[in-house]
Design a protein around this motif. Sequence first.
Motif, PDB file in Angstrom:
ATOM      1  N   SER A 281      10.837 -34.345   4.823  1.00 27.05           N
ATOM      2  CA  SER A 281      12.118 -34.131   3.808  1.00 27.05           C
ATOM      3  C   SER A 281      13.165 -34.898   4.176  1.00 27.05           C
ATOM      4  CB  SER A 281      12.187 -32.515   3.469  1.00 27.05           C
ATOM      5  OG  SER A 281      11.218 -31.919   2.971  1.00 27.05           O
TER       6      SER A 281
ATOM      7  N   MET B 150      15.394 -30.698  -2.621  1.00 21.65           N
ATOM      8  CA  MET B 150      13.952 -31.164  -2.325  1.00 21.65           C
ATOM      9  C   MET B 150      13.327 -29.933  -1.796  1.00 21.65           C
ATOM     10  SD  MET B 150      12.814 -34.253  -0.050  1.00 21.65           S
ATOM     11  CE  MET B 150      13.411 -35.436  -0.977  1.00 21.65           C
TER      12      MET B 150
ATOM     13  N   THR C  53      10.419 -33.583  -4.577  1.00 22.41           N
ATOM     14  CA  THR C  53       9.485 -32.846  -3.708  1.00 22.41           C
ATOM     15  C   THR C  53       9.084 -33.678  -2.753  1.00 22.41           C
ATOM     16  OG1 THR C  53       7.839 -33.518  -5.330  1.00 22.41           O
ATOM     17  CG2 THR C  53       8.650 -31.635  -5.859  1.00 22.41           C
ATOM     18  N   GLU C  54       8.665 -32.964  -1.745  1.00 16.10           N
ATOM     19  CA  GLU C  54       7.835 -33.480  -0.556  1.00 16.10           C
ATOM     20  C   GLU C  54       6.519 -32.823  -0.428  1.00 16.10           C
ATOM     21  OE1 GLU C  54       6.087 -34.227   2.663  1.00 16.10           O
ATOM     22  OE2 GLU C  54       7.003 -32.116   2.746  1.00 16.10           O
TER      23      GLU C  54
ATOM     24  N   GLY D 266       5.694 -27.727  -2.493  1.00 15.19           N
ATOM     25  CA  GLY D 266       6.686 -28.357  -3.098  1.00 15.19           C
ATOM     26  C   GLY D 266       6.606 -28.668  -4.720  1.00 15.19           C
TER      27      GLY D 266
ATOM     28  N   SER E 208       9.654 -28.709  -0.375  1.00 15.85           N
ATOM     29  CA  SER E 208       8.731 -29.369   0.743  1.00 15.85           C
ATOM     30  C   SER E 208       7.619 -28.309   0.951  1.00 15.85           C
ATOM     31  CB  SER E 208       9.637 -29.563   1.949  1.00 15.85           C
ATOM     32  OG  SER E 208       8.476 -29.855   2.972  1.00 15.85           O
TER      33      SER E 208
ATOM     34  N   ASN F 285       8.342 -29.522   7.337  1.00 11.65           N
ATOM     35  CA  ASN F 285       9.227 -29.298   6.054  1.00 11.65           C
ATOM     36  C   ASN F 285      10.567 -30.043   6.221  1.00 11.65           C
ATOM     37  OD1 ASN F 285       7.946 -26.145   5.589  1.00 11.65           O
ATOM     38  ND2 ASN F 285       7.320 -27.622   4.259  1.00 11.65           N
TER      39      ASN F 285
ATOM     40  N   ILE G   2      17.358 -29.410   1.595  1.00 17.05           N
ATOM     41  CA  ILE G   2      15.905 -29.244   1.668  1.00 17.05           C
ATOM     42  C   ILE G   2      15.406 -27.648   1.803  1.00 17.05           C
ATOM     43  CG2 ILE G   2      14.134 -29.596   3.294  1.00 17.05           C
ATOM     44  CD1 ILE G   2      15.647 -32.043   4.322  1.00 17.05           C
TER      45      ILE G   2
END
Length: 240
Positions: A145, A99, A131-132, A112, A101, A141, A64
């Motif tokens: 995530s 990922m 993506t978040e 993100g 975020s 975040n 993340i």
Amino acid sequence: MIRLLSAIGICLLFNMMYTCVIRSLLFVLFIMIIAVNLSCSYSSKATKKLLSEAENAAPYDLVIIPGVPLENGSWSTTMKARITWSLYLFKRGITRNVMYSGAAVSTPFKEGDVMGMYARALGIPAEHVFTETLAEHSTENIYYSYKKAGKLGFSRIALASDPFQTKMLRRFTRKKLSPDIGMLPIVLDTLKKLQPTITDPVLSFDTIRIDPFQPLSKRQGFLDRLRGTRGKHINQNAYE
């Protein structure tokens, strides 16, 4: 005359004592500030140790990366550093997926999504970029995530950011989410070697612009934003 000289002498003495006290207090305050900053950031030795441990362990399913806003329509030094680090972790096989975020906090672009575009432009295959876009604070975040990663079927997860932010989020992460979440703060010596090899992709963000847009600073007061940084605005039903 003697009394006058005595009075002047006493005033000078008190002034010297006052100056010494103020200087001592400022010195103590300076040392305290340094101590706090050091305690809230991973040392260079610690970042290298964590990286070495990760290299010798099974790959993470997902790493993340907390978001950073665009700066004058392009990535800032901080965003570039975080994306470069994620690219390094992916290429080294330390993580299988990444990922990014971040919601649209300061600019009309979701952080993100922007970082995901840069990551793909630098060579991380689209199927490994996630993506978040709900998070408006660093605690969100990692929280959102992690929850989204679980929904996607990922279980072995790590947080990767600069040494300061990673250390600041460690306690929250392990208390509110899981003690098994890994910590992969940027190794600054490694980053310095990588940065000259990273090109600056020229990207257009017109298709992801949010209109109308109101920055978080206009939607929330200072105290409310401070509560957000402490995780007080988290929607626990998100990604359920």
